[in-house]
Design an enzyme around this catalytic site. Structure first.
Site, PDB file in Angstrom:
ATOM      1  N   ASN A 175       0.868  -1.180   0.000  1.00  0.00           N
ATOM      2  CA  ASN A 175       0.000   0.000   0.000  1.00  0.00           C
ATOM      3  C   ASN A 175       0.904   1.229   0.000  1.00  0.00           C
ATOM      4  O   ASN A 175       1.528   1.543   1.005  1.00  0.00           O
ATOM      5  CB  ASN A 175      -0.881  -0.037   1.261  1.00  0.00           C
ATOM      6  N   TRP A 176       0.951   1.883  -1.145  1.00  0.00           N
ATOM      7  CA  TRP A 176       1.882   3.002  -1.291  1.00  0.00           C
ATOM      8  C   TRP A 176       1.357   4.295  -0.679  1.00  0.00           C
ATOM      9  O   TRP A 176       2.075   5.290  -0.614  1.00  0.00           O
ATOM     10  CB  TRP A 176       2.219   3.224  -2.770  1.00  0.00           C
ATOM     11  N   LYS A 177       0.077   4.300  -0.313  1.00  0.00           N
ATOM     12  CA  LYS A 177      -0.537   5.499   0.296  1.00  0.00           C
ATOM     13  C   LYS A 177      -0.274   6.732  -0.588  1.00  0.00           C
ATOM     14  O   LYS A 177      -0.227   6.592  -1.805  1.00  0.00           O
ATOM     15  CB  LYS A 177      -0.025   5.660   1.733  1.00  0.00           C
TER      16      LYS A 177
ATOM     17  N   HIS B 221      -9.249   0.936   5.159  1.00  0.00           N
ATOM     18  CA  HIS B 221      -7.948   1.174   5.798  1.00  0.00           C
ATOM     19  C   HIS B 221      -8.116   2.122   6.990  1.00  0.00           C
ATOM     20  O   HIS B 221      -8.909   3.055   6.946  1.00  0.00           O
ATOM     21  CB  HIS B 221      -6.946   1.750   4.788  1.00  0.00           C
TER      22      HIS B 221
ATOM     23  N   GLU C 255      -6.472   4.527   8.007  1.00  0.00           N
ATOM     24  CA  GLU C 255      -6.301   5.961   7.726  1.00  0.00           C
ATOM     25  C   GLU C 255      -7.568   6.546   7.107  1.00  0.00           C
ATOM     26  O   GLU C 255      -7.901   7.714   7.328  1.00  0.00           O
ATOM     27  CB  GLU C 255      -5.067   6.168   6.833  1.00  0.00           C
TER      28      GLU C 255
ATOM     29  N   GLU D 285      -5.085  -5.164  10.711  1.00  0.00           N
ATOM     30  CA  GLU D 285      -4.026  -4.183  10.922  1.00  0.00           C
ATOM     31  C   GLU D 285      -4.273  -3.433  12.229  1.00  0.00           C
ATOM     32  O   GLU D 285      -5.048  -2.476  12.265  1.00  0.00           O
ATOM     33  CB  GLU D 285      -4.009  -3.175   9.770  1.00  0.00           C
TER      34      GLU D 285
ATOM     35  N   GLY E  20       2.777   2.078  10.699  1.00  0.00           N
ATOM     36  CA  GLY E  20       3.706   3.187  10.515  1.00  0.00           C
ATOM     37  C   GLY E  20       4.436   3.581  11.788  1.00  0.00           C
ATOM     38  O   GLY E  20       5.108   4.609  11.827  1.00  0.00           O
TER      39      GLY E  20
ATOM     40  N   SER F 147       3.767  -2.349  10.190  1.00  0.00           N
ATOM     41  CA  SER F 147       5.230  -2.390  10.363  1.00  0.00           C
ATOM     42  C   SER F 147       5.859  -3.734  10.017  1.00  0.00           C
ATOM     43  O   SER F 147       6.802  -4.160  10.675  1.00  0.00           O
ATOM     44  CB  SER F 147       5.608  -1.950  11.789  1.00  0.00           C
TER      45      SER F 147
ATOM     46  N   GLY G  64       3.022  -1.258   4.195  1.00  0.00           N
ATOM     47  CA  GLY G  64       3.057   0.178   3.897  1.00  0.00           C
ATOM     48  C   GLY G  64       4.473   0.610   3.589  1.00  0.00           C
ATOM     49  O   GLY G  64       4.995   0.372   2.496  1.00  0.00           O
ATOM     50  N   GLY G  65       5.128   1.221   4.577  1.00  0.00           N
ATOM     51  CA  GLY G  65       6.456   1.805   4.393  1.00  0.00           C
ATOM     52  C   GLY G  65       7.448   0.929   3.641  1.00  0.00           C
ATOM     53  O   GLY G  65       8.116   1.396   2.702  1.00  0.00           O
TER      54      GLY G  65
HETATM   55  P1  PGA Z   1       3.124   0.101   7.593  1.00  0.00           P
HETATM   56  O1  PGA Z   1       1.649   0.308   6.997  1.00  0.00           O
HETATM   57  O2  PGA Z   1       3.658  -1.169   6.987  1.00  0.00           O
HETATM   58  O3  PGA Z   1       3.883   1.308   7.133  1.00  0.00           O
HETATM   59  O4  PGA Z   1       2.984   0.025   9.071  1.00  0.00           O
HETATM   60  C1  PGA Z   1       0.779  -0.767   6.871  1.00  0.00           C
HETATM   61  C2  PGA Z   1      -0.528  -0.299   6.267  1.00  0.00           C
HETATM   62  O5  PGA Z   1      -0.956   0.811   6.558  1.00  0.00           O
HETATM   63  O6  PGA Z   1      -1.163  -1.037   5.507  1.00  0.00           O
END
Ligand code: PGA
Length: 249
Positions: A9-11, A94, A96, A166, A172, A212, A233-234
């Protein structure tokens, strides 16, 4: 059918040139794997990403979609628009989106219904906040998120659903749920689905862990029997890290 999945997930990261560069690097370094590999670039670069990966095993997926068919929803993207540019899977729910854009269980239920009615596969995200875990409410919160958004679906819909647990406190933050915490929750999720539907649906659904996940912890998390992969994510923004996570599965 239950499958292994690693999704990035590149956000809100990577412009067009950066998207193409990362996809080129990923395609070149993609290891041989039976797992499904997916990436979710930002909306504006989906068309380009689909073209770029035409002859690749990597699937391009969307980070979100709207529940309405079309109409006066400034800034939104419909299921048909996604299908039209070759996107067949969308992340929905998600944390966010829930936290910053006010997406409630009720809105998410509508998004899931629309996606499925259009034949879009849903990667449904959910998970408790830190306060929920500290007060020992994490199972209750997860159960209600699933119930409110998914349990009105008929049994046949579940073949088009992937779950991504999650825990918000691990997204993050560099803090990961331990492999045991992930396994414990994933087993609970299967039990909850078994009670609402039956064991075959619970056993067939892929449940990803997200929060993470890094090359250093992926293998241990993925080794747990109820963890079918990860939503990353990251670490999905760096080709070598994402590739290492794919290898870990
Ligand atoms: P993260 O994000 O790996 O940066 O913690 C995961 C996500 O939001 O799907």
């Amino acid at each position: 059918m239950r499958s292994k999945i690693v999704a990035g997930n590149w956000k809100m990261n990577k412009n067009l040139a950066e998207t193409e560069a990362l996809l080129a690097e990923l395609s070149a370094k993609l290891p041989d794997t039976s797992a499904e590999v997916m990436v979710a670039p930002t909306y504006i670069n989906l068309t380009s990403a689909v073209r770029h990966l035409e002859s690749s095993a990597i699937e391009v997926i969307a980070q979100n979609m709207h529940f309405a068919e079309s109409g006066a929803y400034t800034g939104e993207i419909s299921a048909d628009m996604l299908l039209n540019v070759g996107i067949n899977t969308a992340i929905i729910g998600h944390s966010e989106r829930r936290a910053y854009f006010g997406e409630t269980d009720e809105i998410l239920a509508k998004k899931v219904t629309t996606a499925l009615s259009k034949g879009i596969r849903v990667m449904f995200c959910f998970g408790e906040e830190l306060a929920d875990r500290k007060s020992d409410n994490h199972f209750k919160v997860v159960e209600s998120q699933l119930k409110n958004a998914l349990f009105a679906l008929d049994a046949s819909s579940w073949s088009k659903i992937v779950l991504a647990y999650e825990p918000v406190w691990a997204i993050g933050t560099g803090e990961t749920a331990s492999p045991e915490q992930a396994q414990e929750m994933h087993a609970f999720i299967r039990k909850t689905i078994t009670e609402a539907y039956d064991a075959s649906i619970a056993n067939d659904v892929s449940i990803l862990y997200g929060g993470s996940v890094k090359p250093a912890n992926a293998e241990e998390i993925f080794s747990k029997p109820d963890v079918d992969g990860g939503l990353i994510g990251g670490a999905s923004l760096v080709a070598d890290d994402f590739v290492a996570i794919i290898k870990a599965i």
